[in-house]
Design a protein around this motif. Structure first.
Motif, PDB file in Angstrom:
ATOM      1  N   CYS A  99       0.862  -1.184   0.000  1.00 49.35           N
ATOM      2  CA  CYS A  99       0.000   0.000   0.000  1.00 49.35           C
ATOM      3  C   CYS A  99       0.897   1.233   0.000  1.00 49.35           C
ATOM      4  O   CYS A  99       2.067   1.155   0.348  1.00 49.35           O
ATOM      5  CB  CYS A  99      -0.983   0.008   1.174  1.00 49.35           C
ATOM      6  N   ARG A 159      -1.292  -8.632  -3.072  1.00 51.48           N
ATOM      7  CA  ARG A 159      -2.190  -7.492  -2.933  1.00 51.48           C
ATOM      8  C   ARG A 159      -2.641  -7.383  -1.489  1.00 51.48           C
ATOM      9  O   ARG A 159      -2.609  -8.360  -0.738  1.00 51.48           O
ATOM     10  CB  ARG A 159      -3.432  -7.658  -3.825  1.00 51.48           C
ATOM     11  N   LYS A 161      -6.000  -5.592   0.745  1.00 55.97           N
ATOM     12  CA  LYS A 161      -7.261  -4.857   0.707  1.00 55.97           C
ATOM     13  C   LYS A 161      -7.752  -4.671   2.133  1.00 55.97           C
ATOM     14  O   LYS A 161      -7.587  -5.552   2.971  1.00 55.97           O
ATOM     15  CB  LYS A 161      -8.333  -5.526  -0.136  1.00 55.97           C
TER      16      LYS A 161
END
Length: 175
Positions: A99, A159, A161
């Protein structure tokens, strides 16, 4: 937990396995016979999260066997604003390239409360409860960061989230 993923190709069954330690999930992967590559991807996610997350939920899909994607839900010991857990965890995700600093900052700004609507527009049950509780217990929308899920699939970048929560609550303003 089990869940039906009926909108996904092949309608897989989602399996969620909770654990208080990273070692328990490493042992799980070994005990169910996951191949070395899948266990390595899980270990990679755990290496990012392990030092800071309080507990985990491993998420994977089953169709005609385990699907390639592995998810790791990471939960902190306390809500944002109560200790440094979330700030340190998000900084680690930033360092790992999962991030940006701007995204981490925005997530840390999300928690809080928004005063509830007065008069028109309130749901009937909420309006009745607000009237019952009185002015010392005003309604509000309470916001927090629930968890972050790290995801790994073969040939794809890792990834992350975030899962946010907004819920109706009542404040206690009594002295």
């Amino acid at each position: 937990h089990l869940g039906a993923m009926s909108t996904r190709e092949g309608s897989p069954l989602r399996v969620n396995v909770g654990a208080a330690s990273a070692d328990a999930l490493r042992e799980f992967g070994e005990s169910v016979g996951w191949e070395a590559e899948r266990r390595a991807r899980l270990a990679d996610l755990l290496d990012v999260a392990e030092p800071l997350a309080h507990h985990f939920v491993l998420a994977f899909d089953l169709a005609e066997g385990p699907q390639p994607r592995v998810g790791l839900e990471c939960y902190m010991a306390s809500a944002p604003g109560y200790g440094d857990h979330w700030r340190l965890f998000l900084a680690r995700l930033t360092d790992a390239g999962l991030c940006s600093e701007a995204e981490a900052g925005a997530l840390l700004e999300w928690p809080g409360r928004t005063a509830g609507a007065k008069g028109r527009g309130r749901l009937t049950g909420h309006a009745r409860l607000a009237d019952f509780l009185g002015t010392r217990h005003p309604g509000a929308i309470l916001r927090t960061l629930n968890h972050v899920k790290l995801v790994s699939a073969p040939g794809e970048p890792r990834r992350a989230k975030a899962y946010l929560v907004a819920t109706r609550g009542w404040l206690d303003l009594t002295p």
